[in-house]
Scaffold this motif. Structure first.
Motif, PDB file in Angstrom:
ATOM      1  N   VAL A   1       0.878  -1.177   0.000  1.00 42.52           N
ATOM      2  CA  VAL A   1       0.000   0.000   0.000  1.00 42.52           C
ATOM      3  C   VAL A   1       0.912   1.223   0.000  1.00 42.52           C
ATOM      4  CG1 VAL A   1      -1.730   1.322   1.261  1.00 42.52           C
ATOM      5  CG2 VAL A   1      -1.865  -1.181   1.216  1.00 42.52           C
ATOM      6  N   PHE A   2       0.734   2.096  -1.005  1.00 44.82           N
ATOM      7  CA  PHE A   2       1.602   3.259  -1.171  1.00 44.82           C
ATOM      8  C   PHE A   2       0.873   4.549  -0.806  1.00 44.82           C
ATOM      9  CE2 PHE A   2       2.986   0.060  -4.271  1.00 44.82           C
ATOM     10  CZ  PHE A   2       4.314  -0.082  -3.907  1.00 44.82           C
ATOM     11  N   GLY A   3       1.661   5.546  -0.408  1.00 38.74           N
ATOM     12  CA  GLY A   3       1.124   6.861  -0.112  1.00 38.74           C
ATOM     13  C   GLY A   3       1.670   7.900  -1.074  1.00 38.74           C
ATOM     14  N   PRO A   4       1.523   9.173  -0.744  1.00 42.73           N
ATOM     15  CA  PRO A   4       2.025  10.246  -1.623  1.00 42.73           C
ATOM     16  C   PRO A   4       3.520  10.101  -1.885  1.00 42.73           C
ATOM     17  CG  PRO A   4       0.583  11.138   0.076  1.00 42.73           C
ATOM     18  CD  PRO A   4       0.823   9.703   0.432  1.00 42.73           C
ATOM     19  N   GLY A   5       3.924  10.430  -3.104  1.00 43.01           N
ATOM     20  CA  GLY A   5       5.329  10.376  -3.470  1.00 43.01           C
ATOM     21  C   GLY A   5       5.882   8.972  -3.614  1.00 43.01           C
ATOM     22  N   GLY A   6       5.016   7.988  -3.718  1.00 39.53           N
ATOM     23  CA  GLY A   6       5.477   6.612  -3.875  1.00 39.53           C
ATOM     24  C   GLY A   6       5.979   5.973  -2.596  1.00 39.53           C
ATOM     25  N   GLN A   7       5.763   6.637  -1.455  1.00 39.82           N
ATOM     26  CA  GLN A   7       6.218   6.093  -0.176  1.00 39.82           C
ATOM     27  C   GLN A   7       5.422   4.844   0.173  1.00 39.82           C
ATOM     28  OE1 GLN A   7       5.289   8.578   3.138  1.00 39.82           O
ATOM     29  NE2 GLN A   7       6.325   7.276   4.638  1.00 39.82           N
ATOM     30  N   LEU A   8       6.118   3.788   0.582  1.00 37.75           N
ATOM     31  CA  LEU A   8       5.446   2.569   1.027  1.00 37.75           C
ATOM     32  C   LEU A   8       4.879   2.809   2.420  1.00 37.75           C
ATOM     33  CD1 LEU A   8       4.821  -0.482   0.549  1.00 37.75           C
ATOM     34  CD2 LEU A   8       6.921  -0.947   1.827  1.00 37.75           C
ATOM     35  N   LEU A   9       3.556   2.676   2.561  1.00 39.27           N
ATOM     36  CA  LEU A   9       2.925   2.860   3.868  1.00 39.27           C
ATOM     37  C   LEU A   9       2.916   1.571   4.671  1.00 39.27           C
ATOM     38  CD1 LEU A   9      -0.117   5.123   2.922  1.00 39.27           C
ATOM     39  CD2 LEU A   9       2.141   5.796   3.775  1.00 39.27           C
ATOM     40  N   GLY A  10       2.797   0.436   3.980  1.00 37.13           N
ATOM     41  CA  GLY A  10       2.758  -0.834   4.687  1.00 37.13           C
ATOM     42  C   GLY A  10       2.382  -1.964   3.770  1.00 37.13           C
ATOM     43  N   ALA A  11       2.171  -3.135   4.364  1.00 38.51           N
ATOM     44  CA  ALA A  11       1.829  -4.344   3.609  1.00 38.51           C
ATOM     45  C   ALA A  11       0.496  -4.885   4.108  1.00 38.51           C
ATOM     46  CB  ALA A  11       2.916  -5.398   3.782  1.00 38.51           C
ATOM     47  N   LEU A  12      -0.406  -5.122   3.184  1.00 42.53           N
ATOM     48  CA  LEU A  12      -1.698  -5.736   3.496  1.00 42.53           C
ATOM     49  C   LEU A  12      -1.598  -7.219   3.174  1.00 42.53           C
ATOM     50  CD1 LEU A  12      -4.661  -5.414   4.347  1.00 42.53           C
ATOM     51  CD2 LEU A  12      -5.215  -4.885   1.963  1.00 42.53           C
ATOM     52  N   SER A  13      -1.887  -8.060   4.139  1.00 41.56           N
ATOM     53  CA  SER A  13      -1.718  -9.498   3.937  1.00 41.56           C
ATOM     54  C   SER A  13      -2.996 -10.262   4.267  1.00 41.56           C
ATOM     55  CB  SER A  13      -0.574 -10.032   4.805  1.00 41.56           C
ATOM     56  OG  SER A  13      -0.951 -10.055   6.173  1.00 41.56           O
ATOM     57  N   LEU A  14      -3.083 -11.462   3.719  1.00 42.07           N
ATOM     58  CA  LEU A  14      -4.112 -12.435   4.074  1.00 42.07           C
ATOM     59  C   LEU A  14      -3.385 -13.663   4.596  1.00 42.07           C
ATOM     60  CD1 LEU A  14      -6.446 -12.136   0.937  1.00 42.07           C
ATOM     61  CD2 LEU A  14      -6.822 -11.141   3.199  1.00 42.07           C
ATOM     62  N   SER A  15      -3.698 -14.088   5.799  1.00 39.53           N
ATOM     63  CA  SER A  15      -2.970 -15.208   6.391  1.00 39.53           C
ATOM     64  C   SER A  15      -3.921 -16.164   7.084  1.00 39.53           C
ATOM     65  CB  SER A  15      -1.926 -14.702   7.395  1.00 39.53           C
ATOM     66  OG  SER A  15      -2.557 -14.003   8.451  1.00 39.53           O
ATOM     67  N   GLY A  16      -3.465 -17.414   7.212  1.00 41.36           N
ATOM     68  CA  GLY A  16      -4.278 -18.435   7.845  1.00 41.36           C
ATOM     69  C   GLY A  16      -3.537 -19.758   7.879  1.00 41.36           C
ATOM     70  N   PRO A  17      -4.207 -20.823   8.321  1.00 41.20           N
ATOM     71  CA  PRO A  17      -3.578 -22.145   8.372  1.00 41.20           C
ATOM     72  C   PRO A  17      -3.056 -22.569   7.008  1.00 41.20           C
ATOM     73  CG  PRO A  17      -5.611 -22.142   9.636  1.00 41.20           C
ATOM     74  CD  PRO A  17      -5.565 -20.834   8.907  1.00 41.20           C
ATOM     75  N   LEU A  18      -1.867 -23.137   6.996  1.00 40.61           N
ATOM     76  CA  LEU A  18      -1.194 -23.482   5.744  1.00 40.61           C
ATOM     77  C   LEU A  18      -1.988 -24.470   4.908  1.00 40.61           C
ATOM     78  CD1 LEU A  18       1.351 -23.142   4.022  1.00 40.61           C
ATOM     79  CD2 LEU A  18       2.415 -24.962   5.351  1.00 40.61           C
ATOM     80  N   ASP A  19      -2.719 -25.367   5.548  1.00 40.38           N
ATOM     81  CA  ASP A  19      -3.437 -26.387   4.769  1.00 40.38           C
ATOM     82  C   ASP A  19      -4.559 -25.797   3.922  1.00 40.38           C
ATOM     83  OD1 ASP A  19      -5.244 -25.797   6.757  1.00 40.38           O
ATOM     84  OD2 ASP A  19      -5.285 -27.791   7.654  1.00 40.38           O
ATOM     85  N   ARG A  20      -4.944 -24.549   4.173  1.00 39.98           N
ATOM     86  CA  ARG A  20      -5.960 -23.903   3.325  1.00 39.98           C
ATOM     87  C   ARG A  20      -5.331 -23.088   2.200  1.00 39.98           C
ATOM     88  NH1 ARG A  20      -9.048 -22.678   8.188  1.00 39.98           N
ATOM     89  NH2 ARG A  20      -8.515 -20.470   8.023  1.00 39.98           N
ATOM     90  N   PHE A  21      -4.008 -23.010   2.156  1.00 45.82           N
ATOM     91  CA  PHE A  21      -3.333 -22.240   1.114  1.00 45.82           C
ATOM     92  C   PHE A  21      -2.974 -23.147  -0.057  1.00 45.82           C
ATOM     93  CE2 PHE A  21      -3.432 -18.860   4.000  1.00 45.82           C
ATOM     94  CZ  PHE A  21      -3.075 -17.698   3.328  1.00 45.82           C
TER      95      PHE A  21
END
Length: 249
Positions: A195-215
């Motif tokens: 997720v980026f903000g003004p000037g191309g600055q990285l604001l953070g990372a949005l993730s989806l996580s859970g038990p490995l057997d569902r991936f």
């Protein structure tokens, strides 16, 4: 004998000292961080053990930290974060608008049946902080909560923070999503995007996580598209520019 390069000016002693920081401030912040990380209120002894400081030094720092409202001493002589910490957190939310923009998008991902969404920011050279977290509707979940400190160099969100946090144009080559299959936790899987903000600055990372057997491969394919759509929407809402669309691998 090689001569000093003309392009590398020698730092003055005063400037070099300033770059080292102030030791007293470092110690005070170490105390605040120890209290923040603790799962229960800490005694002076507990704070000293957590920070490696002498109890006498901790006690001197506490006088100022209590006076300024950053820590609070309870009746049992244990310490917790004070009202100033809450006010700083609210000020951070107001100035960054991160929760305001991300919470509805993360809740929408949950309603679409994805794994649990989390938003991570870089804490330091070794750790990342889970800033926001929504649990999925699945009966079993991974163990991540808002406020958790997690390793920066392991996991999908950490990969995103390391890759895009440098501002290097080469980081944008290929797919924008990163994946993790049992890296941070052998029983956990995750996929994350930037997720980026003004000037191309990285604001953070949005993730989806859970038990490995569902991936499974098919499940991951279904999650990547809505995840990156949420990252793009958040980026635009927060004043950033989303990179050109990339094909998922």
């Amino acid at each position: 004998m090689p001569s000093r390069s003309a392009s590398t000016p020698k730092l003055s002693p005063g400037y070099a000292a300033n770059m080292e920081g102030v030791a007293a401030v470092e110690r005070a912040l170490a105390i605040v961080e120890a209290i923040e990380r603790a799962e229960q209120p800490l005694t002076l002894t507990g704070i000293a053990e957590a920070t490696g400081l002498y109890k006498s030094a901790v006690l001197r720092m506490m006088v100022t930290l209590e006076r300024r409202g950053l820590v609070l001493r309870q009746q049992d002589q244990r310490y917790v974060l004070g009202p100033l910490a809450f006010r700083l957190g609210r000020a951070y939310e107001r100035s960054n608008r991160v929760e305001e923009q991300l919470a509805p998008l993360m809740q929408a991902l949950v309603e679409r049946g994805t794994e649990s969404p989390s938003f991570h920011v870089r804490q330091d050279d070794e750790t990342r902080l889970c800033l926001l977290r929504f649990d999925s509707h699945h009966s079993t979940l991974d163990r991540v909560r808002a406020g958790d400190l997690l390793p920066l160099k392991r996991g999908a969100a950490g990969k995103v923070l390391l890759r895009f946090g440098t501002g290097d144009a080469a980081a944008f080559g290929g797919e924008l999503a990163e994946y993790s299959f049992g890296e941070r936790d052998p029983l956990c899987g995750a996929v994350a995007g930037p997720v980026f903000g003004p000037g191309g600055q990285l604001l953070g990372a949005l993730s989806l996580s859970g038990p490995l057997d569902r991936f499974t491969e098919s499940a991951v394919k279904k999650m990547v598209k809505p995840l990156l759509e949420a990252c793009e929407t958040a980026t635009r809402n927060l004043g950033g520019v989303w990179p050109a669309t990339r094909r998922a691998r």
